[in-house]
Write a protein that holds these residues in place. Structure first.
Motif, short mmCIF file in Angstrom:
data_model
loop_
_atom_site.label_atom_id
_atom_site.label_comp_id
_atom_site.label_asym_id
_atom_site.label_seq_id
_atom_site.Cartn_x
_atom_site.Cartn_y
_atom_site.Cartn_z
N ILE A 70 -9.85 -8.00 -3.83
CA ILE A 70 -8.84 -7.56 -4.79
C ILE A 70 -7.90 -8.74 -5.01
O ILE A 70 -7.25 -9.22 -4.08
N GLY A 71 -7.83 -9.24 -6.25
CA GLY A 71 -7.07 -10.43 -6.58
C GLY A 71 -5.57 -10.22 -6.57
O GLY A 71 -5.05 -9.09 -6.53
N ALA A 72 -4.85 -11.33 -6.62
CA ALA A 72 -3.39 -11.34 -6.59
C ALA A 72 -2.82 -10.49 -7.73
O ALA A 72 -3.30 -10.53 -8.85
N ARG A 73 -1.81 -9.71 -7.39
CA ARG A 73 -1.07 -8.86 -8.34
C ARG A 73 -1.93 -7.80 -9.04
O ARG A 73 -1.51 -7.21 -10.03
N ALA A 74 -3.11 -7.53 -8.52
CA ALA A 74 -3.92 -6.44 -9.07
C ALA A 74 -3.29 -5.10 -8.68
O ALA A 74 -2.60 -5.00 -7.66
N ILE A 75 -3.52 -4.09 -9.48
CA ILE A 75 -3.02 -2.74 -9.23
C ILE A 75 -4.22 -1.80 -9.17
O ILE A 75 -5.06 -1.78 -10.08
N ILE A 76 -4.29 -1.03 -8.09
CA ILE A 76 -5.36 -0.03 -7.91
C ILE A 76 -4.71 1.33 -8.00
O ILE A 76 -3.79 1.64 -7.24
N GLN A 92 -2.37 -11.59 -2.23
CA GLN A 92 -0.92 -11.48 -2.29
C GLN A 92 -0.43 -10.67 -3.49
O GLN A 92 -0.99 -10.75 -4.56
N TYR A 93 0.58 -9.88 -3.25
CA TYR A 93 1.27 -9.06 -4.25
C TYR A 93 0.39 -7.96 -4.88
O TYR A 93 0.79 -7.34 -5.85
N ALA A 94 -0.79 -7.72 -4.34
CA ALA A 94 -1.60 -6.61 -4.86
C ALA A 94 -0.91 -5.29 -4.53
O ALA A 94 -0.14 -5.20 -3.56
N ILE A 136 0.87 -1.17 0.00
CA ILE A 136 0.00 0.00 0.00
C ILE A 136 0.91 1.22 0.00
O ILE A 136 1.55 1.55 1.00
N TYR A 137 0.99 1.86 -1.18
CA TYR A 137 1.81 3.05 -1.35
C TYR A 137 0.88 4.25 -1.16
O TYR A 137 0.33 4.80 -2.10
N ASN A 138 0.69 4.61 0.10
CA ASN A 138 -0.34 5.59 0.45
C ASN A 138 0.26 6.96 0.76
O ASN A 138 0.42 7.33 1.91
N LEU A 139 0.52 7.70 -0.29
CA LEU A 139 0.93 9.09 -0.12
C LEU A 139 -0.25 9.95 0.30
O LEU A 139 -0.07 11.05 0.78
#
Length: 131
Positions: free
Chosen positions: A81-87, A50-52, A34-37
Motif C-alpha cells: 500500500i503506497g504512501a498516502r493511499a486511503i483504504i 508512510q501516511y497511508a 489505522i482507524y479500526n472501528l
C-alpha cells in the motif's frame, strides 16, 4: 494480535489495537493510521507506506441518524500500500496486490492487481521476478 516479527513505526496511529491483527514481517510505516472501528487483519509481508490511511468505519448516509457502519478489512500476504493511499471500510486486498501512492481504494482487489487513482482503478497485473 501480533505474530512473528512485524514492524510498527512509533509514529503510526492505531485507533483500537485490540481489533488489529498483524502478521510476520509486515510493516506499518511512519505516520500511517489505522482507524479500526472494526477488525483490520494484516497478514504476512504486507507493506503499508508512510501516511497511508486504513479507514474501517463510516456512516450510512442514506439514514438521517447516520448510524455507524463498520466492516472487516483483510489485507492478504505480500500486499503493498503506497504512501498516502486511503483504504475504505470492509475491503479485501488480495495477495500481491498493490495500491498506488495517493490512491483511494473503494473496491476489493484481485491477486497481483495494481490499482491507482481516485477512485482507484485496476491498472495492470503485478509481475514478480526472482522467485
Amino acid at each position: 494480535h501480533i505474530s512473528g516479527h512485524p514492524f510498527i513505526a512509533p509514529t503510526a496511529r492505531i485507533y483500537a489495537p485490540w481489533l488489529l491483527t498483524v502478521g510476520d514481517r509486515s510493516c506499518i510505516a511512519t505516520r500511517s493510521e489505522i482507524y479500526n472501528l472494526g477488525p483490520v487483519i494484516i497478514k504476512e509481508r504486507v507493506t503499508i507506506a508512510q501516511y497511508a490511511y486504513i479507514c474501517n468505519g463510516s456512516h450510512d448516509l442514506s439514514d438521517n441518524k447516520l448510524p455507524l457502519v463498520v466492516g472487516d478489512v483483510v489485507i492478504d500476504n505480500d500486499v503493498f500500500i503506497g504512501a498516502r493511499a486511503i483504504i475504505l471500510p470492509g475491503l479485501h486486498l488480495c495477495r500481491y496486490s498493490v495500491v498506488g501512492a495517493g490512491a483511494v481504494l473503494t473496491q476489493n482487489t484481485t491477486d497481483f492487481g495494481i490499482y491507482a487513482g481516485n477512485p482507484a482503478r485496476f491498472i495492470k497485473e503485478r509481475k514478480i521476478y526472482g522467485e
